[in-house]
Design an enzyme around this catalytic site. Structure first.
Site, PDB file in Angstrom:
ATOM      1  N   HIS A 106      34.853 -48.779 -19.260  1.00 10.62           N
ATOM      2  CA  HIS A 106      35.400 -48.785 -20.618  1.00 10.62           C
ATOM      3  C   HIS A 106      36.162 -47.513 -20.963  1.00 10.62           C
ATOM      4  O   HIS A 106      36.697 -47.380 -22.056  1.00 10.62           O
ATOM      5  CB  HIS A 106      34.293 -49.089 -21.645  1.00 10.62           C
ATOM      6  CG  HIS A 106      33.433 -47.908 -21.997  1.00 10.62           C
ATOM      7  ND1 HIS A 106      32.162 -47.727 -21.489  1.00 10.62           N
ATOM      8  CD2 HIS A 106      33.655 -46.859 -22.814  1.00 10.62           C
ATOM      9  CE1 HIS A 106      31.644 -46.614 -21.983  1.00 10.62           C
ATOM     10  NE2 HIS A 106      32.531 -46.062 -22.796  1.00 10.62           N
ATOM     11  N   THR A 152      -5.102   0.055   3.270  1.00  9.76           N
ATOM     12  CA  THR A 152      -4.439  -1.168   3.686  1.00  9.76           C
ATOM     13  C   THR A 152      -5.418  -1.994   4.483  1.00  9.76           C
ATOM     14  O   THR A 152      -6.023  -1.489   5.424  1.00  9.76           O
ATOM     15  CB  THR A 152      -3.230  -0.854   4.596  1.00  9.76           C
ATOM     16  OG1 THR A 152      -2.453   0.145   3.960  1.00  9.76           O
ATOM     17  CG2 THR A 152      -2.389  -2.077   4.827  1.00  9.76           C
ATOM     18  N   SER A 155       1.464   3.355   2.052  1.00 11.35           N
ATOM     19  CA  SER A 155       2.228   3.682   3.245  1.00 11.35           C
ATOM     20  C   SER A 155       3.621   3.057   3.181  1.00 11.35           C
ATOM     21  O   SER A 155       4.535   3.476   3.842  1.00 11.35           O
ATOM     22  CB  SER A 155       1.486   3.242   4.498  1.00 11.35           C
ATOM     23  OG  SER A 155       1.049   1.921   4.354  1.00 11.35           O
ATOM     24  N   SER A 184      29.684 -41.121 -22.205  1.00 11.06           N
ATOM     25  CA  SER A 184      29.982 -42.327 -21.432  1.00 11.06           C
ATOM     26  C   SER A 184      30.532 -42.014 -20.051  1.00 11.06           C
ATOM     27  O   SER A 184      31.318 -41.085 -19.891  1.00 11.06           O
ATOM     28  CB  SER A 184      31.051 -43.152 -22.161  1.00 11.06           C
ATOM     29  OG  SER A 184      30.499 -43.769 -23.263  1.00 11.06           O
ATOM     30  N   SER A 199       0.855  -1.184   0.000  1.00 11.53           N
ATOM     31  CA  SER A 199       0.000   0.000   0.000  1.00 11.53           C
ATOM     32  C   SER A 199       0.891   1.233   0.000  1.00 11.53           C
ATOM     33  O   SER A 199       2.090   1.140   0.167  1.00 11.53           O
ATOM     34  CB  SER A 199      -0.883   0.000   1.244  1.00 11.53           C
ATOM     35  OG  SER A 199      -0.076   0.078   2.386  1.00 11.53           O
ATOM     36  N   ASP A 219      30.081 -52.270 -16.361  1.00  5.44           N
ATOM     37  CA  ASP A 219      30.898 -51.187 -16.916  1.00  5.44           C
ATOM     38  C   ASP A 219      30.959 -49.989 -15.969  1.00  5.44           C
ATOM     39  O   ASP A 219      30.471 -48.910 -16.286  1.00  5.44           O
ATOM     40  CB  ASP A 219      30.298 -50.786 -18.285  1.00  5.44           C
ATOM     41  CG  ASP A 219      31.152 -49.762 -19.019  1.00  5.44           C
ATOM     42  OD1 ASP A 219      32.305 -49.547 -18.620  1.00  5.44           O
ATOM     43  OD2 ASP A 219      30.638 -49.192 -20.011  1.00  5.44           O
TER      44      ASP A 219
END
Ligand SMILES: *[C@@H]1O[C@H](CO)[C@@H](O)[C@H](O)[C@H]1NC(C)=O
Ligand SMILES: *[C@@H]1O[C@H](CO)[C@@H](O)[C@H](O)[C@H]1NC(C)=O
Ligand SMILES: *[C@@H]1O[C@H](CO)[C@@H](O)[C@H](O)[C@H]1NC(C)=O
Ligand SMILES: *[C@@H]1O[C@H](CO)[C@@H](O)[C@H](O)[C@H]1NC(C)=O
Ligand SMILES: *[C@@H]1O[C@H](CO)[C@@H](O)[C@H](O)[C@H]1NC(C)=O
Length: 764
Positions: free
Chosen positions: A517, A339, A266, A691, A264, A569
C-alpha cells in the site's frame, strides 16, 4: 604482636610505630636506581609495593625486572653489589640451530636490529624466511627457515626454531618430534608434535622465549583470534556422535566461557579498568558470531570477586547488554593482598560441576569450555593450581584424551593464559594451558593495548553479510548505535502522485521488503527512493524495479463491507545497486530461507514449519517493530495474539472506519498477525509512517522478520509518533511472512536471472 619485624638497623630508622603496638617499615629508594632507565612504584615505599623497572625500546632491565617491598622494609630481590641494575640490549635466540644450511653472519649473540640471511646446502630447498631481523620484542621477524629434501615422508620437515634443539628426525605417520630450548630460554608452544595421517603435525610450532621476550599485540590478536574463532565456529557444526543423528544446539548455548582476571597488587593498580574494558571488547567480539556463550567473569586476588555467575545463564536469559553493564558497573573496593590462583580455578571447577548437575551428565558432554586467564602467575597463597587444572581436564575429557582417537574430547576444553606483567612466572603458568590447535599462551608486558588487541581479533568481513546479525550491546542511543541494532532498516519514500513515507527492510543486497500500500497504481521506479544509512551517512538508493504481491487488491472486498482490503500487503523493491554490507547496514533474516534455519540453529533438512514453530510458538508472542524517532528510530513492543487469543484480537477490526462487514475474518484473513490491546501487556500501537516496516523478533544475536506492518483500526498518533494509549479498540494487523513464502521465493529465490545472487529457500 609487639615484636619488631625490622631486621636491619637502617630499615629500623624508617619504621613507623602505630599506637605502640604494631611496627611497620617502609622500603627506601637507596640503591634502587637503574642505569639507562627509570622505575615506578605501585604503592610508594609501603610494604607490598612493586618496583617496576622500565627501559627504552629495545632494552630490558637486568638483573631484576621488578622488586617487591617486604614487611621488613627490604626489597626482594635485593640490589646486588657486583651486578648493578642496568638496561641491557634485547637479544634474540640463536638462529644457528638450522640444519642443512648456513646463517650469515655467524655471531655468538644477536641483538635488536641485527639482520641475518639464510641459505640451504645444494639439494635442499628452503621454506620460511630467507632473511630475518631481530625485533624489539626479542623475536625474529618472519618464519623459521627450514632446509629440507623431499624424501617422501608423510609430514614436512618441522624445522628447528631459533634457540631450540629437536630430537626426532623421522617424519612419517605417528612419528614424534620433541623440542627443548637452550640455555636460559624457555619453550612456548608444543613441546612434542606428532605426524598425522593428513600430513600435518599436531600442535603449534614452539618458540624459545627469554624473560624479555613478549608477543606483540598483532601476534596475540592473530593467534588468539584464530584459536577462539575455531571454538566459535566449531560450535555450529557439532555432530551427534551417537549414530550420526542430527542434533540441535540447545537454547542454553553450549559454549561456556570463564574469564578470570588477576587484580592483585602484583598486577599494577591502574590496570584494573583496562582489563575490564578489554574484557568488554572481547565479549563484544565473540557476540559478533552467531553464538551466545554463557559467561563466568571473576576478578581475583586472594579472594574471588564474582562479577557474573555463569549459572544465571541457565536460570534465565541474560542479555549481552546487561553483561556489559554489570561489568561496567563493577567496582572493586579495598582488595585483599596476595594472589590465590588455585582458588580461582577451584571456583571455575565448582561452577562446571554445578552446570553438569544442572543440565545432567549427558547434556554436559556437549558443552565446550573456554577458560581465559589473565595473570602474571605470581601466586603466593592456595598452593599450586596444577592439580585443580588436572581435575577440570578429567571432568571435561572423561578420560578420553587420545590425540588421534575418534571422539577425543581434547577440543572440548581450551585454557588460554594471558601472562601479563613486568615479571611473569612462566614456569607456573605455561603448564596450565590446554586445548588443541592454535596458540594458548600469550606473553604481554602490560595490559595496555589488550583492548585494541581484542578489537582486531575477529574480522567482521567474514560474518558481515550474515542475515539478522546485529549489535545490541551499544549502550549509546545515538544514530550509529541505533543503526547497529537495526542495520536492516530502510526508508521508502514514494514521490509519485500519491506521496507516502514508509518503512522497509533490507532482505538481500539489492532488495527491500515493504508494504504494497506504499505504492499507488501508476507509480514508476523513478518515483521511489530508498534511504539506507551506512558509515558515510544516509545513502539514497535508486530503484530498479518493484513488485507488489500479485494477489494484493485493495478493492477486492468493497462489496462485502471492507472499503480497503489489505490482504497480501507486501512488496519487494529491487535497487539499482547493491548495498555494501557493514555492521551498520546488513540484511534481516526472513522466513523460509536456509540462512534463517542456520540462525535458528536448525540442523539438517529443516522446514518452514519448524521455523514457524520456533518463532511463533506461544499464544502470545512478543514481537517488535520500529517507528521514526530522533535520532533514527524507536522500538515498539507488542504481543501477537495467536491461537485461542486471536479471535478476540481481530474482532476489533470491526471498529475501524470503512468496515461495515460483521465478520472480522472478511477483513482480517489468516495472513495477518494481530497486535494491540492491554490484556497482560499494554501493546504499542502503529502509526501511519510505520507501515511497511519489519515486525521482528530477536533470536540470540540474530533478528528475524516475522511480518510487515500493514494497517490498524485507529489513527491515534500525533506528530512525532506520540499517541494516547487510552484506546481499548486500537489493534494493528501485520502481514505474516510465513504465509508469503511463495511470493518471496519467486523473486528473491529466482535462479533464472543474472542480476543478483538468489537467496536459498528451503524445499518445504
Ligand atoms: C648487532 O647489533 C649490535 C647492537 O646494536 C651492534 O653493535 C652490532 O654491530 C650489530 N651487528 C651487526 C652485524 O650488524
Ligand atoms: C628479505 O626477504 C624479503 C622477502 O623474502 C625480500 O623482499 C627482501 O628484499 C629481503 N631483504 C634483504 C635485505 O635481503
Ligand atoms: C556431520 O555428519 C554428517 C553426516 O551425518 C557428515 O556428512 C558431516 O561431515 C558431519 N560434520 C562434521 C563437522 O563432522
Ligand atoms: C577416569 O578414570 C579414573 C581412574 O581410571 C576413574 O576413577 C574415573 O571414574 C574416570 N572418569 C570418567 C569420567 O570416566
Ligand atoms: C564510504 O566512503 C569511503 C570514501 O569515499 C569509501 O571508501 C567507502 O567504501 C564508503 N563506504 C561504504 C559502505 O560505501
Amino acid at each position: 604482636m609487639g615484636a619488631s619485624v625490622c631486621w636491619s638497623w637502617f630499615a629500623a630508622l624508617l619504621c613507623l610505630s602505630f599506637m605502640g603496638t604494631e611496627v611497620r617499615c617502609e622500603c627506601t629508594e637507596d640503591r634502587m636506581q637503574i642505569e639507562g632507565g627509570h622505575y615506578t612504584l605501585t604503592k610508594k615505599l609501603e610494604r607490598g609495593s612493586l618496583l617496576v623497572y622500565h627501559c627504552p625500546e629495545g632494552f630490558y632491565p637486568y638483573p631484576a625486572l621488578t622488586r617487591v617491598c617486604q614487611p621488613s622494609g627490604q626489597w626482594r630481590p635485593g640490589a646486588k653489589k657486583f651486578s648493578p641494575q642496568r638496561c641491557r640490549r634485547v637479544e634474540c635466540p640463536d638462529p644457528n640451530v638450522m640444519e642443512n644450511g648456513n646463517v650469515f653472519p655467524p655471531q655468538e649473540r644477536y641483538f635488536v636490529g641485527n639482520e641475518t640471511t639464510y641459505d640451504c646446502y645444494s639439494g635442499y630447498t628452503m621454506r620460511g624466511s630467507s632473511n630475518r631481523t631481530c625485533l624489539q620484542n626479542g623475536k625474529w621477524s618472519g618464519f623459521t627457515p627450514i632446509c629440507s629434501r623431499d624424501a617422501g615422508a608423510n609430514c614436512p620437515d618441522p624445522g628447528i626454531p631459533a634457540g631450540a634443539a629437536r630430537s626426532g628426525n623421522m617424519f612419517g605417520i605417528d612419528d614424534k618430534v620433541k623440542y627443548t630450548c637452550n640455555g636460559n630460554l624457555f619453550l612456548v608452544g608444543s613441546r612434542e608434535r606428532v605426524c598425522l595421517e593428513n600430513g600435518q603435525w599436531t600442535g603449534t610450532e614452539p618458540a624459545c622465549y627469554y624473560k624479555h621476550t613478549y608477543d606483540t599485540p598483532l601476534e596475540v590478536s592473530e593467534a588468539f583470534g584464530s584459536a577462539i574463532k575455531d571454538s566459535l565456529t566449531n560450535l555450529q557444526s557439532l555432530n551427534d556422535t551417537q549414530g550420526g543423528r542430527k542434533i540441535r544446539i540447545s537454547k542454553d548455548g553450549t559454549l561456556n566461557i570463564y574469564i578470570a582476571v588477576d587484580i592483585s597488587e602484583s598486577i599494577e593498580e591502574e590496570h584494573f579498568e583496562k582489563a575490564r574494558d578489554a574484557i568488554i571488547t572481547l565479549i563484544q567480539k565473540i557476540s559478533s558470531f552467531s553464538v551466545s556463550p554463557n559467561y563466568e567473569i571473576v576478578f581475583f586476588s586472594s579472594e574471588v570477586y564474582e562479577v557474573l555467575n555463569i549459572l544465571n545463564f541457565f536460570d534465565d536469559t541474560v542479555s549481552l547488554a546487561s553483561v556489559i553493564q554489570t561489568l561496567k558497573d563493577f567496582k572493586i573496593g579495598d582488595r585483599n593482598t596476595g594472589t590465590d590462583l588455585n582458588l580461582v580455578l577451584r571456583t571455575i571447577e565448582e561452577r562446571m560441576a554445578l552446570i553438569k548437575e544442572r543440565v545432567g551428565p549427558q547434556a554436559f558432554t556437549d558443552h565446550r569450555h573456554a577458560i581465559i586467564l589473565f595473570t602474571d602467575g605470581a601466586y603466593n597463597m592456595g598452593g599450586s593450581p596444577a592439580p585443580t587444572v588436572a581435575r577440570i581436564k578429567d571432568m571435561v575429557y572423561m578420560n578420553n584424551t587420545a590425540d588421534k582417537q575418534a571422539g577425543s574430547r581434547l577440543e572440548y576444553l581450551d585454557i588460554y593464559v594471558f601472562a601479563i606483567g613486568a615479571d611473569i612466572f612462566d614456569d607456573d603458568l605455561r603448564p596450565l594451558t590446554a586445548g588443541t590447535g592454535g596458540k594458548h599462551y600469550f606473553r604481554m608486558k602490560d595490559i595496555t593495548g589488550l583492548q585494541e588487541t581484542f578489537d582486531e581479533i575477529i574480522d567482521e568481513s567474514e560474518v558481515v553479510g550474515l542475515c539478522g546479525l546485529h549489535k545490541d550491546y551499544e549502550m549509546t542511543f545515538d544514530k550509529k548505535g541505533k543503526r547497529m541494532r537495526y542495520p536492516w532498516v530502510a526508508f521508502v519514500i514514494n514521490q509519485g502522485k500519491n506521496p507516502k513515507k514508509c518503512f522497509g527492510s533490507l532482505v538481500a543486497p539489492k532488495f527491500i521488503l515493504t508494504a504494497a500500500h506504499c505504492f499507488t497504481f501508476g507509480d514508476l521506479p523513478e518515483n521511489i527512493r530508498v534511504e539506507i544509512d551506512d558509515e558515510n551517512g544516509s545513502q539514497e538508493k535508486k530503484v530498479h524495479h518493484f513488485w507488489l504481491h500479485p494477489s494484493y487488491d485493495i478493492n477486492a472486498k468493497a462489496e462485502e463491507g471492507v472499503a480497503e482490503f489489505y490482504d497480501y500487503d507486501i512488496a519487494l523493491i529491487q535497487l539499482q545497486t547493491a548495498v555494501r554490507f557493514s555492521s551498520l547496514a546488513r540484511p534481516i533474516c526472513i522466513p523460509g530461507t536456509q540462512e534463517t534455519s542456520d540462525a535458528l540453529h536448525l540442523v539438517g533438512d529443516s522446514t518452514c514449519k519448524q521455523q514457524e514453530e520456533l518463532l511463533l510458538k506461544n499464544h502470545r508472542e512478543r514481537l517488535s517493530f520500529l517507528t521514526r524517532k530522533h535520532p533514527l528510530v524507536a522500538e515498539k513492543d507488542v504481543f501477537a495474539k495467536l491461537g485461542a487469543n486471536r479471535d478476540f484480537c481481530i474482532r476489533k477490526a470491526l471498529t475501524a472506519q470503512g468496515i461495515t462487514a460483521t465478520d472480522p475474518k472478511i477483513a482480517v484473513t489468516d495472513n495477518f498477525l494481530c497486535t494491540g490491546g492491554k490484556v497482560e501487556h499494554r501493546d504499542d500501537i502503529a502509526c501511519t509512517g510505520d507501515s511497511g516496516g519489519a515486525v521482528f523478533k530477536n533470536y540470540e544475536q540474530r533478528t528475524i522478520q516475522i511480518g510487515v506492518v500493514s494497517w490498524g483500526t485507529q489513527e491515534i498518533c500525533k506528530a512525532g509518533g506520540i499517541y494516547t494509549y487510552d484506546n481499548p479498540d486500537a489493534r494493528d494487523f501485520h502481514i505474516n511472512l510465513f504465509k508469503m513464502i511463495p511470493f518471496l521465493k519467486s523473486i528473491l529465490g529466482n535462479q533464472d536471472q543474472d542480476d543478483f545472487t538468489p537467496l536459498t529457500f528451503l524445499q518445504n
